[in-house]
Design a protein around this motif. Structure first.
Motif, PDB file in Angstrom:
ATOM      1  N   ILE A   1     -24.999 -30.584   6.950  1.00  0.00           N
ATOM      2  CA  ILE A   1     -25.108 -29.142   6.758  1.00  0.00           C
ATOM      3  C   ILE A   1     -26.578 -28.730   6.814  1.00  0.00           C
ATOM      4  O   ILE A   1     -26.926 -27.697   7.391  1.00  0.00           O
TER       5      ILE A   1
ATOM      6  N   ALA B   1     -19.288 -27.180   8.805  1.00  0.00           N
ATOM      7  CA  ALA B   1     -20.585 -27.706   9.236  1.00  0.00           C
ATOM      8  C   ALA B   1     -20.543 -27.938  10.732  1.00  0.00           C
ATOM      9  O   ALA B   1     -19.645 -28.595  11.250  1.00  0.00           O
TER      10      ALA B   1
ATOM     11  N   GLN C   1     -21.252 -30.772   0.885  1.00  0.00           N
ATOM     12  CA  GLN C   1     -20.136 -30.655   1.810  1.00  0.00           C
ATOM     13  C   GLN C   1     -19.386 -29.361   1.522  1.00  0.00           C
ATOM     14  O   GLN C   1     -19.211 -28.987   0.363  1.00  0.00           O
TER      15      GLN C   1
ATOM     16  N   THR D   1     -21.641 -20.200   2.992  1.00  0.00           N
ATOM     17  CA  THR D   1     -21.938 -21.598   2.665  1.00  0.00           C
ATOM     18  C   THR D   1     -23.261 -21.707   1.910  1.00  0.00           C
ATOM     19  O   THR D   1     -23.343 -22.366   0.860  1.00  0.00           O
TER      20      THR D   1
ATOM     21  N   SER E   1     -23.568 -24.449   9.546  1.00  0.00           N
ATOM     22  CA  SER E   1     -22.251 -24.148   8.989  1.00  0.00           C
ATOM     23  C   SER E   1     -21.746 -22.874   9.636  1.00  0.00           C
ATOM     24  O   SER E   1     -22.383 -21.828   9.509  1.00  0.00           O
TER      25      SER E   1
END
Length: 394
Positions: free
Chosen positions: A188, A182, A367, A323, A213
């Motif tokens: 994020i 991140a 996360q 991500t 990210s």
């Protein structure tokens, strides 16, 4: 009139992933350029050959594309548990500035090999044969990158049979892990939403996934802006009106992400954020002439860098893709078919790339612990780069 002679600076020209750039050791730079500021920027601009109104970089080491107007400064790390500090400068092609706002994921693959070859890694940690783990501190964004560098007979192995779409010849594989990718210290998802309504004057209201990210990235659906996701560079880069629309989308996305305070600031922040568009898989012919089958990929992604469609995929944007794909409900995840994923293979203009990411939902916040991909790197030339002596202050 007396003209100052050229000065010589030790440098190495490396390819990393689908990018290439000029690498320097910090203590090899002239004293005035060993610290951030105007002198350093002037030097790097002159090394690359910018600003160049002809868009060719004829009088410098750049290649007049976002993938080749890159510079890197490395030094022994000042951070505990790290080997090398890595600072990346994206040099503008036609404007007199260097953008320090983000990382280059592709050149990250070349940092470990350079660090080993130039004595920045403790030699006791380098095997005679095997894999050397290089712990990199990415100084632009304050993040850790782990590079697994192949070693043969005590030297970095550069040749091999690893093929990377967007690079013509095979080389040795370098696996890189982007830890806690991140960007910066923020969330994020800077707006707190997986999908936002992004109002863009002259374009309309677009659904967008805004993610930090790897590098701040704005994802929109291809069909919402009149594309299929299978476009190649010529389809976008030869369309001035399209490039202007993308820049407008990028600027308003940057504002919504809190990266700038006023739309006017986007012009001096070209490197970040990136803007990309996604679509479900379909067959297409890559720029190499190779057919990419829909059944071989999870989704299509096209991304712009420094105002132009990238010929392959930026490494940092690949981290953002991995991500977002790992988080159910984002536009990237939905384009890939939705659901839980730990890796995706996406189609880009030059072919395909696989990227993995580990995402967890903790106390209502997503996360990501790391994102992983493989690249390759190779020294193209080493020695000294020359710049006119009047580039730096007397």
């Amino acid at each position: 009139m007396v003209h100052a002679p050229q000065i010589k600076i030790p440098a190495t020209y490396l390819r990393g992933g689908t990018s290439k750039g000029v690498f320097f050791k910090l203590d090899d730079l002239p004293a005035a350029a060993q610290h951030p500021g105007e002198a350093r920027d002037r030097l790097l601009l002159r090394v690359i050959g910018s600003p160049d109104p002809y868009g060719k970089h004829t009088d410098g080491m750049g290649g007049a594309t976002s993938s080749t107007s890159k510079t890197v400064i490395l030094s022994k790390s000042t951070q505990p548990g790290h080997d090398v500090d890595y600072l990346f400068g994206q040099v503008s092609i036609d404007k007199p500035f260097v953008d320090w706002s983000g990382n280059c994921g592709n050149l990250s693959a070349a940092v470990g090999p350079f660090a080993i070859s130039h004595g920045l890694v403790d030699p006791t940690r380098i095997p005679q044969d095997g894999i050397a783990t290089v712990r990199i501190w990415q100084a632009n964004i304050g993040k850790t990158i782990i590079a697994q560098v192949p070693i043969t007979q005590g030297e970095v192995q550069e040749t091999g049979d690893f093929e990377l779409d967007g690079v013509t010849f095979p080389a040795a594989e370098v696996e890189i892990e982007f830890m806690d990718p991140a960007d910066g210290e923020g969330s994020i998802f800077p707006t707190g939403q997986l999908v936002d309504d992004l109002e863009v004057p002259g374009v309309g209201t677009l659904q967008a996934t805004l993610i930090n990210s790897g590098i701040p990235t704005i994802f929109v659906n291809a069909d919402a802006i009149g594309y299929t996701g299978a476009e190649l560079q010529g389809d976008i880069n030869e369309d001035t009106a399209a490039l202007e629309r993308f820049e407008t989308i990028r600027a308003h996305g940057a504002l919504k992400m809190g990266l700038i305070n006023d739309i006017s600031e986007a012009a001096s922040r070209q490197h970040t954020p990136k803007v990309a568009f996604v679509a479900p898989p379909r067959d297409y012919v890559a720029s190499s002439g190779k057919t990419v089958a829909a059944g071989d990929i999870d989704l299509l992604v096209r991304a712009l860098s420094m105002g132009k469609l990238h010929h392959a995929m930026m490494g940092t944007a690949a981290v953002a893709i991995g991500t977002a794909a790992a988080i159910p409900g984002t536009l990237v995840n939905l384009a890939a078919g939705g659901g839980d994923r730990t890796a995706v293979r996406f189609g880009h203009p030059s072919g395909t790339l696989r990227v993995g990411a580990e995402a967890t939902l903790i106390d209502g916040q997503w996360q990501v612990t790391k994102a992983i991909m493989s690249r390759s790197a190779r020294v193209l030339m080493e020695g000294t780069v020359r710049v006119p002596g009047d580039t730096l202050p007397a």
